[in-house]
Design a protein around this motif. Structure first.
Motif, PDB file in Angstrom:
ATOM      1  N   ILE A   5      -0.705  -1.331   3.398  1.00 38.79           N
ATOM      2  CA  ILE A   5       0.402  -1.836   2.591  1.00 38.79           C
ATOM      3  C   ILE A   5       1.684  -1.171   3.066  1.00 38.79           C
ATOM      4  O   ILE A   5       1.831   0.051   2.987  1.00 38.79           O
ATOM      5  CB  ILE A   5       0.181  -1.532   1.097  1.00 38.79           C
ATOM      6  N   ALA A   7       5.349  -0.189   2.443  1.00 42.69           N
ATOM      7  CA  ALA A   7       6.161   0.006   1.240  1.00 42.69           C
ATOM      8  C   ALA A   7       7.634   0.221   1.554  1.00 42.69           C
ATOM      9  O   ALA A   7       8.406   0.581   0.676  1.00 42.69           O
ATOM     10  CB  ALA A   7       5.632   1.194   0.436  1.00 42.69           C
ATOM     11  N   VAL A  72       6.927  -5.882  -0.547  1.00 44.24           N
ATOM     12  CA  VAL A  72       7.353  -4.542  -0.940  1.00 44.24           C
ATOM     13  C   VAL A  72       7.928  -4.516  -2.360  1.00 44.24           C
ATOM     14  O   VAL A  72       7.877  -3.485  -3.035  1.00 44.24           O
ATOM     15  CB  VAL A  72       8.359  -3.976   0.089  1.00 44.24           C
ATOM     16  N   TRP A  75       5.040  -3.426  -4.654  1.00 41.56           N
ATOM     17  CA  TRP A  75       4.187  -2.403  -4.044  1.00 41.56           C
ATOM     18  C   TRP A  75       3.285  -1.718  -5.057  1.00 41.56           C
ATOM     19  O   TRP A  75       2.134  -1.386  -4.744  1.00 41.56           O
ATOM     20  CB  TRP A  75       5.050  -1.383  -3.300  1.00 41.56           C
ATOM     21  N   ARG A  76       3.766  -1.503  -6.260  1.00 40.29           N
ATOM     22  CA  ARG A  76       2.919  -0.851  -7.268  1.00 40.29           C
ATOM     23  C   ARG A  76       1.696  -1.704  -7.582  1.00 40.29           C
ATOM     24  O   ARG A  76       0.575  -1.191  -7.700  1.00 40.29           O
ATOM     25  CB  ARG A  76       3.709  -0.584  -8.549  1.00 40.29           C
ATOM     26  N   VAL A  79      -0.676  -1.461  -4.520  1.00 37.49           N
ATOM     27  CA  VAL A  79      -1.332  -0.158  -4.414  1.00 37.49           C
ATOM     28  C   VAL A  79      -2.460  -0.045  -5.434  1.00 37.49           C
ATOM     29  O   VAL A  79      -3.535   0.505  -5.150  1.00 37.49           O
ATOM     30  CB  VAL A  79      -0.301   0.974  -4.586  1.00 37.49           C
ATOM     31  N   VAL A  87      -1.026   3.320   2.755  1.00 38.55           N
ATOM     32  CA  VAL A  87       0.346   2.921   2.452  1.00 38.55           C
ATOM     33  C   VAL A  87       1.281   3.549   3.484  1.00 38.55           C
ATOM     34  O   VAL A  87       1.215   4.757   3.728  1.00 38.55           O
ATOM     35  CB  VAL A  87       0.746   3.358   1.028  1.00 38.55           C
ATOM     36  N   LEU A  89       5.286   4.021   4.352  1.00 40.05           N
ATOM     37  CA  LEU A  89       6.677   3.919   3.912  1.00 40.05           C
ATOM     38  C   LEU A  89       7.578   4.100   5.119  1.00 40.05           C
ATOM     39  O   LEU A  89       7.760   5.218   5.613  1.00 40.05           O
ATOM     40  CB  LEU A  89       6.981   4.981   2.845  1.00 40.05           C
ATOM     41  N   HIS A 153      13.729   3.901  -4.639  1.00 43.39           N
ATOM     42  CA  HIS A 153      12.473   3.267  -4.240  1.00 43.39           C
ATOM     43  C   HIS A 153      11.646   4.212  -3.370  1.00 43.39           C
ATOM     44  O   HIS A 153      10.448   4.420  -3.619  1.00 43.39           O
ATOM     45  CB  HIS A 153      12.762   1.976  -3.477  1.00 43.39           C
ATOM     46  N   ASN A 154      12.277   4.779  -2.342  1.00 41.30           N
ATOM     47  CA  ASN A 154      11.550   5.676  -1.449  1.00 41.30           C
ATOM     48  C   ASN A 154      11.015   6.897  -2.197  1.00 41.30           C
ATOM     49  O   ASN A 154       9.886   7.347  -1.953  1.00 41.30           O
ATOM     50  CB  ASN A 154      12.457   6.120  -0.303  1.00 41.30           C
ATOM     51  N   VAL A 157       7.894   5.860  -4.233  1.00 38.32           N
ATOM     52  CA  VAL A 157       6.693   5.724  -3.406  1.00 38.32           C
ATOM     53  C   VAL A 157       6.139   7.100  -3.062  1.00 38.32           C
ATOM     54  O   VAL A 157       4.926   7.354  -3.185  1.00 38.32           O
ATOM     55  CB  VAL A 157       7.001   4.923  -2.122  1.00 38.32           C
ATOM     56  N   VAL A 161       2.383   7.630  -4.887  1.00 38.60           N
ATOM     57  CA  VAL A 161       1.232   7.354  -4.030  1.00 38.60           C
ATOM     58  C   VAL A 161       0.564   8.660  -3.637  1.00 38.60           C
ATOM     59  O   VAL A 161       1.238   9.620  -3.242  1.00 38.60           O
ATOM     60  CB  VAL A 161       1.642   6.564  -2.778  1.00 38.60           C
TER      61      VAL A 161
END
Length: 216
Positions: A5, A7, A72, A75-76, A79, A87, A89, A153-154, A157, A161
């Motif tokens: 995935i 992200a 993206v 993404w939640r 995941v 994942v 990023l 966002h970053n 993640v 995660v």
């Protein structure tokens, strides 16, 4: 079933990552550009953007990985739905990311000129709902707001995660960290360096040319 995935936001090297994942055997890899060839996917993503029910198995039928928008944005969900998937990023300097995104994918999305084909019209509508109005709340042209969304966002993640599932990756890092993370051999080919703006323009021309050919 998704095994990888992505992200990272679009314009963080997602098209290069798509090519790399497919080289490593994790293809087909889903990417926004692919919907030029698979317009039947567009209504499912519009439904997701509007908060409707989503069957992720249907959305990703036949795909082994996903990068870029529209995935993206969700993404939640991905995941959680694919707990064994790894994942990735993809990251980039926020200002450079913003300048690139505004000059390319955002400009294309808000271009007031009539779309040359129904597929491109529907893709533009979907991208507004998923990305520009959805991810950025209609405020992408406010650079500080957009970069704050990008950074938050970053950070989310990284925070949410499991570190053992997550690779924070810059395209300049090349094959070694990516292959180590995915537990596959390093291929004897250069790491792909694709510009998704150039690729988009190329696919757009191919799509428009093909559409014109079938209607003449």
């Amino acid at each position: 079933m998704l095994e990888v995935i992505g992200a990272g936001f679009g314009r963080t090297g997602t098209f290069s990552l798509k090519a790399a994942l497919e080289t490593l055997g994790f293809g087909p890899c889903h990417h926004m550009l692919g919907m030029l060839e698979h317009p039947e996917e567009i209504p499912m993503w519009r439904r997701a953007a509007q908060g409707g029910p989503v069957d992720w198995e249907e959305v990703y039928r036949g795909y082994r990985s996903s990068v870029d928008w529209p995935g993206v944005r969700f993404w939640r969900d991905l995941v959680a739905r694919y707990p064994k998937a790894k994942v990735i990023l993809t990251v980039r300097d926020p200002q450079r990311w913003y300048d690139s995104a505004r000059a390319t994918i955002h400009r294309a999305a808000v271009d007031p000129a009539p779309a040359p084909t129904p597929v491109i019209r529907d893709m533009k509508t979907m991208s507004r709902e998923v990305v520009w109005d959805g991810q950025f709340g209609g405020l992408f042209t406010d650079a500080e707001h957009a970069m704050r969304v990008f950074r938050e966002h970053n950070e989310a993640v990284r925070r949410e995660v499991d570190p053992e599932r997550l690779l924070v990756f810059e395209i300049a890092d090349g094959w070694e960290p990516l292959c180590r993370f995915l537990d596959v051999p390093v291929p004897d080919v250069p790491f792909p360096r694709s510009n998704d703006k150039d690729e988009f323009d190329s696919k757009l021309r191919e799509h428009v040319t093909g559409a014109m050919t079938t209607t003449t």
